[in-house]
Design an enzyme around this catalytic site. Structure first.
Site, PDB file in Angstrom:
ATOM      1  N   THR A 126       0.879  -1.177   0.000  1.00  0.00           N
ATOM      2  CA  THR A 126       0.000   0.000   0.000  1.00  0.00           C
ATOM      3  C   THR A 126       0.912   1.220   0.000  1.00  0.00           C
ATOM      4  OG1 THR A 126      -0.070   0.347   2.393  1.00  0.00           O
ATOM      5  CG2 THR A 126      -1.615  -1.273   1.502  1.00  0.00           C
ATOM      6  N   ASP A 127       0.337   2.394  -0.146  1.00  0.00           N
ATOM      7  CA  ASP A 127       1.165   3.609  -0.159  1.00  0.00           C
ATOM      8  C   ASP A 127       1.896   3.775   1.169  1.00  0.00           C
ATOM      9  OD1 ASP A 127       0.426   4.121  -2.709  1.00  0.00           O
ATOM     10  OD2 ASP A 127      -1.240   5.456  -2.160  1.00  0.00           O
ATOM     11  N   CYS A 128       1.220   3.429   2.258  1.00  0.00           N
ATOM     12  CA  CYS A 128       1.860   3.588   3.571  1.00  0.00           C
ATOM     13  C   CYS A 128       2.666   2.360   3.986  1.00  0.00           C
ATOM     14  CB  CYS A 128       0.800   3.923   4.622  1.00  0.00           C
ATOM     15  SG  CYS A 128      -0.670   2.899   4.547  1.00  0.00           S
ATOM     16  N   TYR A 129       2.294   1.202   3.455  1.00  0.00           N
ATOM     17  CA  TYR A 129       3.016  -0.041   3.770  1.00  0.00           C
ATOM     18  C   TYR A 129       3.448  -0.706   2.467  1.00  0.00           C
ATOM     19  CZ  TYR A 129       0.975   0.465   8.441  1.00  0.00           C
ATOM     20  OH  TYR A 129       0.611   0.923   9.666  1.00  0.00           O
ATOM     21  N   PRO A 130       4.550  -0.235   1.876  1.00  0.00           N
ATOM     22  CA  PRO A 130       4.885  -0.679   0.518  1.00  0.00           C
ATOM     23  C   PRO A 130       5.462  -2.097   0.404  1.00  0.00           C
ATOM     24  CG  PRO A 130       6.517   0.889   1.330  1.00  0.00           C
ATOM     25  CD  PRO A 130       5.438   0.850   2.347  1.00  0.00           C
TER      26      PRO A 130
END
Lengths: 136, 394
Positions: free
Chosen positions: B141-145
Site C-alpha cells: 500500500t502507499d503507507c506499507y509498501p
C-alpha cells in the site's frame, strides 16, 4: 536364573551369518525374539530377552562381541526424556508390558526399562514426544 | 450471601496476604481439613485454597505484535516457523493459534499423521526464548509498501506477546472409549477397539472450577496462575454452559463451565506451556492454570473440599456415537476416584484408564500458587463480573 533384554546390532558384513543360535548351542541360553530388523547387506537389529545363568549370559555376550556384533541393554535404546515428560499418563494405556505406569502417590509416569519390549507404541502416543527409542 | 456464620471479604483476605498472615492450603489439603474440623471451622482457619490443572487445551493462542519493518509492511499472511498465524488483525499484529499445523505437514495422508509441529510448539518455543523464523507477506500500500518480510526473531524482539485463550480449564470433561472394531486416533488420545482403554482429562479434585462449582468467586478479573506467570480470567470461556445436570454438591456431571484467560506471554515459562502432538489428530498446547479460591464463608470451604469420589463424568463412545454428532448417549457415569484408580468397570468389563491431564503438574501448580500467596507476591483479584451460572440467571 538371570534374565535380561538386550539389543544386538549386526554390521552389514555379518548379517547373513548364523550367529545367535550359538547362544543356545554353546552357552545353554534361552532367548525370545522381541523384535528383529534384518535385511541383506544392511546393518541388522535384534531385540532379545535372554535367560540363563549369569556366567553363561556374560560368556554369550562376550562371544557376540567377538563376532563383531554390538550388544547393549535395551534400557540404553529406550529412554523417557524427563526434560520433556509432563507426566500426563497418555502413554500408560498403550504400554503392553506395563513398563510405563503411573505412580499412585507422586502421580508421576515412571518407566521401567526392564519391562519394556521395545514395541515403540509409546513414541508416537506421547503428546510431548518424551519417549526416545533408538531401535533402527 | 446472608446466613453464613463466617464472612470474609476479598479486601480482608488481601490485607492478610500483604501482612504474610494469610492461611493458604491446596485443594487436596482442604479435603482433610473440612472432613476433620467441619466447614465452619475450616472457613475460620483457611483464607485461600489453591487449585491447579495442566492439560492439553485447544482454544489457546497468542496475539503477537512484531513491530514495523523497514520499509513497512501490512502483513496479510504471517508464518512463524512455517506455522501460519492469522494476520487479518492489523498491519503488525497476528494471532497464533495452538492447533494450527505447520505448512507442508502430511496431515493424515499418511494415517495416522504424527503432527510433529504446530502453533502450540511455536508458543512453547517463544516462551523458551528460541529463535523463530518470522515470515510475512503483504500486497503493498502507499503507507506499507513492502510485500515480503523475513526475519529470525525471539520473543524479546516482539513488542507485545499476549497469551489469550478463548476456552480453558473446562469444568469437567467426557471420558472417552471406543466401541468400534478398530483403533481410533482422537483429541482424547489413541483409543483401542472394543473399549480397550478409557481416557479422561481433568485434574479432578484439584481442578479450578470443580472447587467453585457455581462460580461464586470466579469471574472477569480473577487473578490466576497462567503458564507460570500471573494472568487473569478475561471472560467466560467459549462453550461455557452452566445449565447441566449437577450432583447434590453442585458439581456438574459433564462438561459445563469454562474460562477465557489472558496474560503476558513474555513472563511465562516453557515448563507450563508445552506443545502437544496427538497422533492422527493434530497439535495442541498443554496449559498450566491455577486459580485461588477465596474462602469467603463456610459454603466456599465446603465447595473447595470436593474430592474425586464425589465428582462424576460421563463415558462416551468416540468410535461411532461422538463423530456422527447430535445428542451423545452416555454409556455410564464414573467418578474421578474410579478413573484415577487405573481402571473403571463398564458393561461388566474392566477397562484400563489413562489421563491426558497431568495430575503431577496440577499439584505442582497448586503448590506454586500457594507459595506465591504465602509470600505476599500474589493478591486475589476481585471479579468485576462473575461467570454466568444457573443461580445468577434465575
Amino acid at each position: 536364573m538371570y534374565t535380561k533384554k538386550i539389543v544386538i546390532r549386526y554390521p552389514a558384513d555379518v548379517v547373513d551369518q548364523p550367529i545367535v543360535y550359538r547362544l543356545v548351542k554353546d552357552f545353554d541360553l534361552i532367548f525370545n525374539i522381541l523384535k528383529a530388523r534384518v535385511f541383506p547387506r544392511r546393518e541388522g537389529l535384534l531385540v532379545l530377552e535372554v535367560c540363563g545363568t549369569k556366567e553363561n549370559f556374560d560368556r554369550g555376550v562376550h562371544f557376540l562381541k567377538e563376532k563383531g556384533l554390538r550388544v547393549e541393554p535395551l534400557s540404553k535404546s529406550v529412554k523417557q526424556n524427563l526434560e520433556k515428560c509432563v507426566h500426563c499418563g497418555a502413554c500408560i494405556a498403550f504400554c503392553p508390558t506395563g513398563a510405563l505406569h503411573l505412580d499412585g502417590d507422586s502421580m508421576m509416569v515412571l518407566f521401567d526399562a526392564e519391562k519394556c519390549n521395545g514395541c515403540e507404541i509409546c513414541v508416537s502416543a506421547c503428546p510431548p514426544r518424551a519417549m526416545e527409542v533408538d531401535l533402527l | 450471601m446472608s446466613g453464613h456464620r463466617v464472612q470474609k471479604t476479598y479486601r480482608e483476605i488481601n490485607e492478610k496476604i500483604k501482612q504474610g498472615k494469610a492461611v493458604v492450603v491446596t485443594a487436596e489439603e482442604m479435603i482433610d481439613i473440612v472432613q476433620r474440623h467441619g466447614d465452619v471451622e475450616a472457613a475460620k482457619r483457611i483464607d485461600v485454597v489453591t487449585t491447579g490443572t495442566f492439560a492439553p487445551m485447544c482454544s489457546s493462542g497468542a496475539f503477537l505484535n512484531f513491530g514495523h519493518a523497514s520499509p513497512r509492511i501490512k502483513a496479510m499472511k504471517v508464518w512463524l516457523n512455517d506455522v501460519q498465524a492469522y494476520g487479518g488483525v492489523a498491519a503488525a499484529d497476528c494471532y497464533i493459534g495452538a492447533t494450527e499445523v505447520a505448512e507442508g505437514d502430511p496431515l493424515n495422508s499418511v494415517y495416522p499423521g504424527e503432527f510433529h509441529y504446530g502453533g502450540g510448539h511455536v508458543i512453547e518455543d517463544l516462551v523458551a526464548g528460541n529463535v523463530i523464523k518470522l515470515r510475512a507477506e503483504g500486497y503493498g500500500t502507499d503507507c506499507y509498501p513492502a510485500r515480503k518480510f523475513e526475519k529470525n526473531i525471539t520473543i524479546r524482539d516482539l513488542r507485545d506477546a499476549v497469551l489469550f485463550n478463548p476456552r480453558n480449564a473446562y469444568q469437567n470433561y467426557n471420558c472417552a472409549v471406543n466401541m468400534s472394531d478398530k483403533t481410533i486416533y482422537t483429541y482424547m488420545g489413541v483409543l483401542r477397539p472394543r473399549m480397550g482403554n478409557a481416557n479422561y482429562s481433568t485434574s479432578g479434585q484439584l481442578s479450578p472450577l470443580f472447587n467453585d462449582p457455581y462460580y461464586k468467586t470466579i469471574g472477569i478479573g480473577t487473578r490466576i496462575f497462567l503458564g507460570g506467570a500471573q494472568g487473569y480470567v478475561a471472560w467466560q470461556g467459549t462453550q461455557h454452559n452452566p445449565h447441566v445436570g449437577r450432583g447434590e454438591n453442585g458439581v456438574p456431571r459433564g462438561g459445563a463451565g469454562t474460562i477465557a484467560t489472558i496474560g503476558d506471554l513474555k513472563e511465562m515459562t516453557p515448563e507450563w506451556l508445552v506443545g502437544a502432538s496427538f497422533l492422527g489428530y493434530g497439535v495442541s498446547l498443554y496449559v498450566g492454570i491455577g486459580i485461588p479460591i477465596p474462602v469467603l464463608n463456610e459454603e466456599m470451604a465446603r465447595y473447595a473440599a470436593v474430592k474425586d469420589e464425589d465428582i462424576f463424568t460421563q463415558v462416551y463412545d468416540y468410535g461411532m456415537d461422538y463423530p456422527k454428532g447430535g445428542e451423545l448417549k452416555s454409556l455410564g457415569e464414573v467418578s474421578y476416584g474410579e478413573l484415577r484408580s487405573g481402571s473403571i468397570r463398564l458393561h461388566g468389563k474392566v477397562i484400563p484408564t489413562a489421563p491426558l491431564s497431568s495430575y503431577y503438574k496440577a499439584r505442582q501448580i497448586a503448590h506454586v500458587l500457594k507459595n506465591w500467596i504465602e509470600k505476599g507476591a500474589f493478591l486475589l483479584g476481585e471479579p468485576q463480573k462473575l461467570l454466568s451460572s444457573e443461580l445468577s440467571s434465575e
